[in-house]
Scaffold this motif. Sequence first.
Motif, short mmCIF file in Angstrom:
data_model
loop_
_atom_site.label_atom_id
_atom_site.label_comp_id
_atom_site.label_asym_id
_atom_site.label_seq_id
_atom_site.Cartn_x
_atom_site.Cartn_y
_atom_site.Cartn_z
N ARG A 222 0.89 -1.26 0.04
CA ARG A 222 -0.15 -0.01 -0.04
C ARG A 222 0.97 1.23 0.14
O ARG A 222 1.89 1.20 0.58
N LEU A 223 0.40 2.24 -0.64
CA LEU A 223 0.85 3.63 -0.51
C LEU A 223 0.54 4.03 0.61
O LEU A 223 -0.90 4.41 0.71
N VAL A 224 1.23 4.61 1.79
CA VAL A 224 0.50 5.30 3.01
C VAL A 224 0.83 6.56 2.96
O VAL A 224 2.15 7.19 2.69
N LYS A 225 -0.17 7.53 3.03
CA LYS A 225 -0.04 9.09 3.11
C LYS A 225 -0.12 9.26 4.59
O LYS A 225 -1.16 8.80 5.20
N ALA A 226 0.61 10.08 5.19
CA ALA A 226 0.50 10.39 6.56
C ALA A 226 1.42 11.64 6.76
O ALA A 226 1.94 11.97 6.05
N ILE A 230 4.39 10.59 11.77
CA ILE A 230 3.85 9.29 11.70
C ILE A 230 4.84 8.50 10.81
O ILE A 230 5.54 7.50 10.95
N ILE A 231 5.35 9.11 9.60
CA ILE A 231 6.16 8.53 8.63
C ILE A 231 7.58 8.20 9.41
O ILE A 231 7.99 7.03 9.39
N GLY A 247 3.49 17.07 4.24
CA GLY A 247 3.48 15.36 5.02
C GLY A 247 4.48 14.61 4.54
O GLY A 247 5.52 14.68 3.73
N GLY A 248 4.12 13.10 4.61
CA GLY A 248 4.89 12.16 3.92
C GLY A 248 4.11 11.16 3.19
O GLY A 248 2.83 10.92 3.28
#
Length: 288
Positions: A222-226, A230-231, A247-248
């Motif tokens: 999964r591509l995680v956007k956070a 958090i990253i 963000g990241g």
Amino acid sequence: MDKILELENVTKEYKNFKLDNISFSLEKGYIMGLVGPNGSGKTTTIKLIMNLLSKNSGEIKVFGLDNSLDEKAIKERIGFVYDDNIYPLGLKLSKIALLIAPFYKTWNQELFNQYMKKFQLDPQSSLEKLSKGMKTKFAIVMALSHKPDLIIMDEPTSGLDPIFRRELLEMLQEIIEDGNCSVLFSSHITSDLEKIADYITFMDKGRVVLSDTYVNIVENYRLVKASEEIIKKERNKFLSYRCNSFGGEGLCKNWHSLQNEYPDKIVLEKPTIEDIMYYISKREEVEC
Ligand SMILES: Nc1ncnc2c1ncn2[C@@H]1O[C@H](COP(=O)(O)OP(=O)(O)OP(=O)(O)O)[C@@H](O)[C@H]1O
């Protein structure tokens, strides 16, 4: 299941590049896409399979046979499209077919004529008068006209217009439908692979980083956007990631644990092949 192609711990060393201990296999009746950044070793791998290069170590089996000891028997059953023209430029297309046909017991002149018509190629043209895309089309006709059990193509779609590219992909799918033929093809056009590949093998810097079914790959990552916070905190869970002032974003395999821990604070997206390729190739140069 029947393995059509098996590479085990194959190594090839050049002065400034090493194809490092690569292994993957392809079963009968499936299509595998070989992807990776420029210089990652795709063409070298294909040339090794075709015994156009000799390996330093490892084992390559095609149809269960050793690719160098049984080269002749193997090549009769392979339809090969190289990333460059390999036929004499001054000859007419019909003449080239006449010269090449005797090398294949299964050459089918009727099929050759049908493909030439379908691809709108004139048998009386000389090869040098064809455009780059038309030369590729001719190479594909030559590869398919002896009804191969394995089709290997290095960047076949790169010079082709979108309409023919789509037709070619559909044709490859039809060819493998009866379950007897397999296809290995390298491409930078990842959307082509998403349309037809059952398996994807990712190469990077001379290594096979990932080789699995397309479905597994897209389901498992999964591509995680956070937020950057958090990253950075969870950095060990990412294959690689990048951050900017907003963000990241990162590519993550064990994404369920992140989803449980931050249900309202992260966004998950299914990655494309291009996303995965990007993050795999960036995994040693994290930007945060
Ligand atoms: N004959 C050769 N001698 C020395 N190095 C070579 C030779 N052929 C290829 N290489 C090197 O091997 C590496 C891998 O090249 P290869 O052509 O396999 O990559 P590729 O993944 O097919 O790249 P591309 O996507 O650009 O076609 C490159 O660094 C290239 O310079």
